[in-house]
Design a protein around this motif. Structure first.
Motif, PDB file in Angstrom:
ATOM      1  N   UNK A 143       0.807  -1.222   0.000  1.00 11.36           N
ATOM      2  CA  UNK A 143       0.000   0.000   0.000  1.00 11.36           C
ATOM      3  C   UNK A 143       0.837   1.267   0.000  1.00 11.36           C
ATOM      4  N   UNK A 144       2.015   1.238   0.650  1.00 16.12           N
ATOM      5  CA  UNK A 144       2.852   2.431   0.745  1.00 16.12           C
ATOM      6  C   UNK A 144       4.250   2.122   0.222  1.00 16.12           C
ATOM      7  N   UNK A 145       4.989   3.182  -0.098  1.00 19.77           N
ATOM      8  CA  UNK A 145       6.376   3.056  -0.542  1.00 19.77           C
ATOM      9  C   UNK A 145       7.226   4.056   0.233  1.00 19.77           C
ATOM     10  N   UNK A 146       8.310   3.580   0.833  1.00 18.09           N
ATOM     11  CA  UNK A 146       9.202   4.472   1.581  1.00 18.09           C
ATOM     12  C   UNK A 146       8.565   5.113   2.789  1.00 18.09           C
ATOM     13  N   UNK A 147       7.552   4.473   3.372  1.00 19.66           N
ATOM     14  CA  UNK A 147       6.779   5.089   4.462  1.00 19.66           C
ATOM     15  C   UNK A 147       7.463   5.019   5.817  1.00 19.66           C
ATOM     16  N   UNK A 148       8.413   4.095   6.007  1.00 18.28           N
ATOM     17  CA  UNK A 148       9.072   3.916   7.310  1.00 18.28           C
ATOM     18  C   UNK A 148       8.027   3.833   8.421  1.00 18.28           C
ATOM     19  N   UNK A 149       7.088   2.908   8.272  1.00 23.34           N
ATOM     20  CA  UNK A 149       6.001   2.728   9.231  1.00 23.34           C
ATOM     21  C   UNK A 149       6.574   2.254  10.566  1.00 23.34           C
ATOM     22  N   UNK A 150       6.196   2.921  11.636  1.00 21.21           N
ATOM     23  CA  UNK A 150       6.648   2.564  12.978  1.00 21.21           C
ATOM     24  C   UNK A 150       5.756   1.456  13.526  1.00 21.21           C
TER      25      UNK A 150
END
Length: 172
Positions: A143-150
């Motif tokens: 779903x995301x790219x480069x989001x660095x999800x915590x």
């Protein structure tokens, strides 16, 4: 003499171990360069030079030590395989069905209104959001790219149109 010298312009997110090479020509460093990355082993030449990553896998390395002659390195290698399983509330553990398994963390996760799961994964090298349909064990979709999800905070809106998550993309 109480003076300080910057050894590298490189910034690591976390450092778990540092050791001088036996000949004094550099250091080995167990470190991660971004929040979602596993800790890897790096070589930093001394007195000058660019840091070079030695390991490059999904394992975490830390707590290094080098023998006095500088020929043997010991480190703690940790690898984590996580899975997502679904089952009935109050059901027996053996009746839960695994729908996804991979190296690295798979949390947080949340159900969507449509019955899909949204979860955090670093399978592409960066911590991003992915979705999967547990009913059919369908293929995961990024779903995301480069989001660095915590690992803290993830929710889906009641109308199913938005997802809110915590990101470390800015480094904070």
């Amino acid at each position: 003499d109480r003076s300080e010298k910057l050894l590298s312009e490189r910034r690591w997110y976390d450092v778990g171990g540092i050791e001088w090479l036996g000949d004094g020509g550099g250091l080995l460093i167990a470190a991660k360069d971004k929040p979602s990355a596993p800790s890897q082993i790096w070589h930093l030449p001394y007195p000058v030079g660019e840091a070079r990553q030695i390991t490059g896998d999904f394992n975490n390395y830390g707590f290094l030590s080098i023998t006095a002659d500088g020929r043997i390195l010991v480190t703690v290698q940790t690898n984590t395989i996580n899975s997502i399983s679904v089952g009935e509330i109050g059901g027996r553990a053996e009746n839960f069905r695994e729908i996804l398994s991979e190296a690295g963390e798979l949390h947080p996760l949340v159900w969507t209104r449509e019955g899909k799961l949204v979860y955090r994964s670093s399978r592409d090298g960066t911590s991003n959001l992915w979705t999967i349909a547990p009913a059919d064990g369908g293929n995961p979709r990024q779903l995301t790219t480069g989001a660095e999800v915590d690992h803290r905070g993830l929710c889906a809106s009641p109308d199913g149109k938005s997802i809110v998550f915590v990101s470390r993309r800015s480094g904070k």
